[in-house]
Design a protein around this motif. Sequence first.
Motif, PDB file in Angstrom:
ATOM      1  N   LEU A  97       0.767  -1.329  -0.078  1.00 30.66           N
ATOM      2  CA  LEU A  97      -0.121   0.028   0.186  1.00 30.66           C
ATOM      3  C   LEU A  97       0.844   1.099   0.051  1.00 30.66           C
ATOM      4  CD1 LEU A  97      -2.834  -0.860   2.447  1.00 30.66           C
ATOM      5  CD2 LEU A  97      -2.955  -0.933   0.033  1.00 30.66           C
ATOM      6  N   ASP A  98       2.202   1.170   0.490  1.00 34.21           N
ATOM      7  CA  ASP A  98       3.088   2.189   0.455  1.00 34.21           C
ATOM      8  C   ASP A  98       3.755   2.345  -0.876  1.00 34.21           C
ATOM      9  OD1 ASP A  98       2.770   2.436   3.259  1.00 34.21           O
ATOM     10  OD2 ASP A  98       4.281   0.970   3.502  1.00 34.21           O
ATOM     11  N   LYS A 142      -7.563   2.335  -0.658  1.00 33.55           N
ATOM     12  CA  LYS A 142      -8.481   2.974   0.366  1.00 33.55           C
ATOM     13  C   LYS A 142      -9.212   1.776   1.285  1.00 33.55           C
ATOM     14  CE  LYS A 142      -8.450   7.533  -1.263  1.00 33.55           C
ATOM     15  NZ  LYS A 142      -9.522   8.375  -2.090  1.00 33.55           N
ATOM     16  N   GLN A 181      -6.697  -0.936   3.160  1.00 36.50           N
ATOM     17  CA  GLN A 181      -6.459  -0.015   4.263  1.00 36.50           C
ATOM     18  C   GLN A 181      -7.455  -0.033   5.251  1.00 36.50           C
ATOM     19  OE1 GLN A 181      -4.653   3.919   3.515  1.00 36.50           O
ATOM     20  NE2 GLN A 181      -3.726   3.937   5.721  1.00 36.50           N
ATOM     21  N   GLN A 200      -8.293  -3.537   6.501  1.00 35.71           N
ATOM     22  CA  GLN A 200      -7.214  -3.936   7.269  1.00 35.71           C
ATOM     23  C   GLN A 200      -7.150  -3.522   8.727  1.00 35.71           C
ATOM     24  OE1 GLN A 200      -3.506  -3.405   4.919  1.00 35.71           O
ATOM     25  NE2 GLN A 200      -3.636  -5.496   4.135  1.00 35.71           N
ATOM     26  N   GLU A 201      -7.355  -2.309   8.980  1.00 36.95           N
ATOM     27  CA  GLU A 201      -7.665  -1.676  10.087  1.00 36.95           C
ATOM     28  C   GLU A 201      -8.740  -2.363  10.959  1.00 36.95           C
ATOM     29  OE1 GLU A 201      -8.080   2.550   9.383  1.00 36.95           O
ATOM     30  OE2 GLU A 201      -5.992   2.663   8.702  1.00 36.95           O
TER      31      GLU A 201
END
Length: 140
Positions: free
Chosen positions: A91-92, A126, A129, A132-133
């Motif tokens: 994702l980075d 998006k 992320q 995953q959170e």
Amino acid sequence: MERGLLWLPLLAVFIGLAWSGWNEYQKLEAYKLWAEKFDQAKYDIYAVLGHSGDQLTWGKPTRQGPVNLQTFSLRDVQSIWLLVDNKSVSLDQLPQKGKSVELEFILQDEPDPIRVPFTQLSLAAKWCQYLQEIWQKINA
């Protein structure tokens, strides 16, 4: 008469575009009704995805509403990956573009992963992320 024949293909194209737009509008309206029961939801031409609590539901959008709906719990997920052209990406460091973009969910007791297609890489990142959170909070 000749001018009329020249405009006939243009009329056919216009009618085709109007029908296509109406068809997509019907899909969006059906999606809006379906998405009301979720905390977060997404729509694109490939798939719809809804999140509520620890449940994820996804399927294919149609004018009558989403079909082929599958629901699974984030508690059953071992890992969540963002795939671009069938390869996991960070994702980075997102690639500029790819032919296919999917979120892959590997479940604990399922041999086959669940793959949810996306049209836009940025939107898929998006969602990856975000999920995953939530997944980390549920499994903490």
